[in-house]
Design a protein around this motif. Structure first.
Motif, PDB file in Angstrom:
ATOM      1  N   GLU A  60       5.718   2.677   7.436  1.00  0.00           N
ATOM      2  CA  GLU A  60       5.575   3.568   6.282  1.00  0.00           C
ATOM      3  C   GLU A  60       5.312   2.732   5.041  1.00  0.00           C
ATOM      4  O   GLU A  60       6.084   1.830   4.708  1.00  0.00           O
ATOM      5  CB  GLU A  60       6.833   4.407   6.074  1.00  0.00           C
ATOM      6  CG  GLU A  60       6.719   5.359   4.908  1.00  0.00           C
ATOM      7  CD  GLU A  60       7.983   6.184   4.688  1.00  0.00           C
ATOM      8  OE1 GLU A  60       8.011   6.905   3.683  1.00  0.00           O
ATOM      9  OE2 GLU A  60       8.927   6.085   5.486  1.00  0.00           O
ATOM     10  N   ALA A  61       4.206   3.055   4.359  1.00  0.00           N
ATOM     11  CA  ALA A  61       3.816   2.302   3.163  1.00  0.00           C
ATOM     12  C   ALA A  61       4.673   2.699   1.971  1.00  0.00           C
ATOM     13  O   ALA A  61       4.966   3.876   1.758  1.00  0.00           O
ATOM     14  CB  ALA A  61       2.342   2.549   2.856  1.00  0.00           C
ATOM     15  N   LEU A  62       5.069   1.688   1.206  1.00  0.00           N
ATOM     16  CA  LEU A  62       5.783   1.880  -0.058  1.00  0.00           C
ATOM     17  C   LEU A  62       4.915   1.321  -1.175  1.00  0.00           C
ATOM     18  O   LEU A  62       3.833   0.792  -0.924  1.00  0.00           O
ATOM     19  CB  LEU A  62       7.120   1.129  -0.024  1.00  0.00           C
ATOM     20  CG  LEU A  62       8.078   1.446   1.112  1.00  0.00           C
ATOM     21  CD1 LEU A  62       9.262   0.494   1.060  1.00  0.00           C
ATOM     22  CD2 LEU A  62       8.547   2.882   1.032  1.00  0.00           C
ATOM     23  N   VAL A  84       9.360  -0.813   8.276  1.00  0.00           N
ATOM     24  CA  VAL A  84       9.144  -0.716   9.724  1.00  0.00           C
ATOM     25  C   VAL A  84      10.441  -0.205  10.336  1.00  0.00           C
ATOM     26  O   VAL A  84      11.486  -0.833  10.195  1.00  0.00           O
ATOM     27  CB  VAL A  84       8.766  -2.085  10.315  1.00  0.00           C
ATOM     28  CG1 VAL A  84       8.596  -1.997  11.817  1.00  0.00           C
ATOM     29  CG2 VAL A  84       7.509  -2.627   9.659  1.00  0.00           C
ATOM     30  N   ARG A  85      10.351   0.957  11.013  1.00  0.00           N
ATOM     31  CA  ARG A  85      11.528   1.543  11.662  1.00  0.00           C
ATOM     32  C   ARG A  85      11.171   1.878  13.103  1.00  0.00           C
ATOM     33  O   ARG A  85      10.039   2.234  13.400  1.00  0.00           O
ATOM     34  CB  ARG A  85      11.965   2.814  10.946  1.00  0.00           C
ATOM     35  CG  ARG A  85      12.528   2.575   9.572  1.00  0.00           C
ATOM     36  CD  ARG A  85      13.125   3.843   8.983  1.00  0.00           C
ATOM     37  NE  ARG A  85      13.666   3.572   7.669  1.00  0.00           N
ATOM     38  CZ  ARG A  85      13.059   3.865   6.532  1.00  0.00           C
ATOM     39  NH1 ARG A  85      11.885   4.460   6.547  1.00  0.00           N
ATOM     40  NH2 ARG A  85      13.618   3.566   5.383  1.00  0.00           N
ATOM     41  N   GLY A  86      12.165   1.791  13.977  1.00  0.00           N
ATOM     42  CA  GLY A  86      11.934   2.148  15.372  1.00  0.00           C
ATOM     43  C   GLY A  86      12.844   1.391  16.303  1.00  0.00           C
ATOM     44  O   GLY A  86      13.988   1.079  15.946  1.00  0.00           O
ATOM     45  N   THR A 103       1.801   6.736   6.925  1.00  0.00           N
ATOM     46  CA  THR A 103       2.530   6.206   8.076  1.00  0.00           C
ATOM     47  C   THR A 103       1.557   5.838   9.192  1.00  0.00           C
ATOM     48  O   THR A 103       0.444   6.351   9.254  1.00  0.00           O
ATOM     49  CB  THR A 103       3.536   7.238   8.632  1.00  0.00           C
ATOM     50  OG1 THR A 103       2.834   8.396   9.045  1.00  0.00           O
ATOM     51  CG2 THR A 103       4.587   7.584   7.605  1.00  0.00           C
ATOM     52  N   LYS A 104       2.023   4.953  10.054  1.00  0.00           N
ATOM     53  CA  LYS A 104       1.217   4.544  11.205  1.00  0.00           C
ATOM     54  C   LYS A 104       2.170   4.218  12.347  1.00  0.00           C
ATOM     55  O   LYS A 104       3.063   3.383  12.195  1.00  0.00           O
ATOM     56  CB  LYS A 104       0.375   3.319  10.864  1.00  0.00           C
ATOM     57  CG  LYS A 104      -0.452   2.830  12.027  1.00  0.00           C
ATOM     58  CD  LYS A 104      -1.339   1.675  11.643  1.00  0.00           C
ATOM     59  CE  LYS A 104      -2.184   1.285  12.850  1.00  0.00           C
ATOM     60  NZ  LYS A 104      -3.298   0.452  12.493  1.00  0.00           N
ATOM     61  N   PRO A 105       1.982   4.859  13.501  1.00  0.00           N
ATOM     62  CA  PRO A 105       2.818   4.515  14.656  1.00  0.00           C
ATOM     63  C   PRO A 105       2.268   3.291  15.379  1.00  0.00           C
ATOM     64  O   PRO A 105       1.055   3.074  15.425  1.00  0.00           O
ATOM     65  CB  PRO A 105       2.720   5.758  15.542  1.00  0.00           C
ATOM     66  CG  PRO A 105       1.393   6.354  15.208  1.00  0.00           C
ATOM     67  CD  PRO A 105       1.123   6.012  13.762  1.00  0.00           C
ATOM     68  N   VAL A 158      -3.704  -3.524   4.926  1.00  0.00           N
ATOM     69  CA  VAL A 158      -4.460  -3.217   3.713  1.00  0.00           C
ATOM     70  C   VAL A 158      -4.592  -1.716   3.502  1.00  0.00           C
ATOM     71  O   VAL A 158      -4.317  -1.194   2.413  1.00  0.00           O
ATOM     72  CB  VAL A 158      -5.843  -3.905   3.739  1.00  0.00           C
ATOM     73  CG1 VAL A 158      -6.681  -3.490   2.542  1.00  0.00           C
ATOM     74  CG2 VAL A 158      -5.672  -5.415   3.783  1.00  0.00           C
ATOM     75  N   GLU A 159      -5.007  -0.992   4.542  1.00  0.00           N
ATOM     76  CA  GLU A 159      -5.190   0.460   4.419  1.00  0.00           C
ATOM     77  C   GLU A 159      -3.866   1.157   4.116  1.00  0.00           C
ATOM     78  O   GLU A 159      -3.820   2.084   3.306  1.00  0.00           O
ATOM     79  CB  GLU A 159      -5.811   1.038   5.693  1.00  0.00           C
ATOM     80  CG  GLU A 159      -7.264   0.704   5.858  1.00  0.00           C
ATOM     81  CD  GLU A 159      -8.134   1.250   4.729  1.00  0.00           C
ATOM     82  OE1 GLU A 159      -7.934   2.400   4.309  1.00  0.00           O
ATOM     83  OE2 GLU A 159      -9.000   0.485   4.259  1.00  0.00           O
ATOM     84  N   LEU A 160      -2.804   0.746   4.784  1.00  0.00           N
ATOM     85  CA  LEU A 160      -1.497   1.359   4.533  1.00  0.00           C
ATOM     86  C   LEU A 160      -1.042   1.123   3.101  1.00  0.00           C
ATOM     87  O   LEU A 160      -0.522   2.035   2.452  1.00  0.00           O
ATOM     88  CB  LEU A 160      -0.447   0.794   5.488  1.00  0.00           C
ATOM     89  CG  LEU A 160      -0.302   1.467   6.836  1.00  0.00           C
ATOM     90  CD1 LEU A 160       0.686   0.693   7.697  1.00  0.00           C
ATOM     91  CD2 LEU A 160       0.145   2.893   6.696  1.00  0.00           C
TER      92      LEU A 160
END
Length: 171
Positions: free
Chosen positions: A53-55, A61-63, A23-25, A14-16
């Protein structure tokens, strides 16, 4: 890093989603059982290292998802070990617009199914001790990487055996 449960891979989206570009790790180590990954090759905890990463219409989601493995070489049976690493680049959406996107349900991103799938796909690779591994002799069992044997290993198709004595004139 402490071993977490599958719950650690559930993220509040929700926050993103309120801040496109935010972004959030997410860095979590989970046991194979915690992700429902049952595989003979798995030899330790699965590491999930992602950036969210929010769009405007979802979250990218990357990693990487990494899983240690131990298996025998498929040709010579020498013990091998390493770390299987899957690159992750996935999309999560509230309203699915892309057929390959994962759903965001009740404002939650469930990363566990994606991490499980990535780990299992990487663990299923057949491993060789080296690309030119000669393997074991099918007749005597000697490791042909270390020594040669006198066995006849020519592949023969017995369906054509009746033609072995055929002599053709070259005229």
């Amino acid at each position: 890093m402490e071993v977490a449960s599958k719950r650690a891979l559930r993220v509040n989206a929700v926050e993103l989603l309120r801040q496109p570009g935010a972004t959030k790790p997410v860095q979590v180590t989970v046991s194979g059982d915690g992700l429902d990954v049952e595989h003979d090759a798995l030899s330790g905890e699965i590491t999930v290292d992602l950036d969210l990463e929010a769009l405007n219409d979802g979250i990218v989601v990357r990693g990487e998802v990494s899983a240690p493995w131990e298996v025998p070489c498929r040709r010579c049976l020498k013990d091998l070990s390493g770390v299987a690493t899957a690159k992750i680049d996935e999309l999560y959406q509230v309203e699915i617009l892309d057929e390959d996107a994962y759903p965001i349900v009740d404002g939650q991103l469930d990363l566990a199914p994606m991490a499980r799938q990535a780990a299992l796909l990487e663990l299923d690779d057949e491993r060789l001790c080296r690309d030119d591994c000669a393997g074991l002799c099918p007749q005597c069992g000697v490791d042909r990487n270390r020594e040669s044997c006198g066995c006849d290993n020519e592949v023969k198709d017995h369906r054509w055996a009746a033609l072995d004595g055929l002599v053709l004139d070259d005229d």
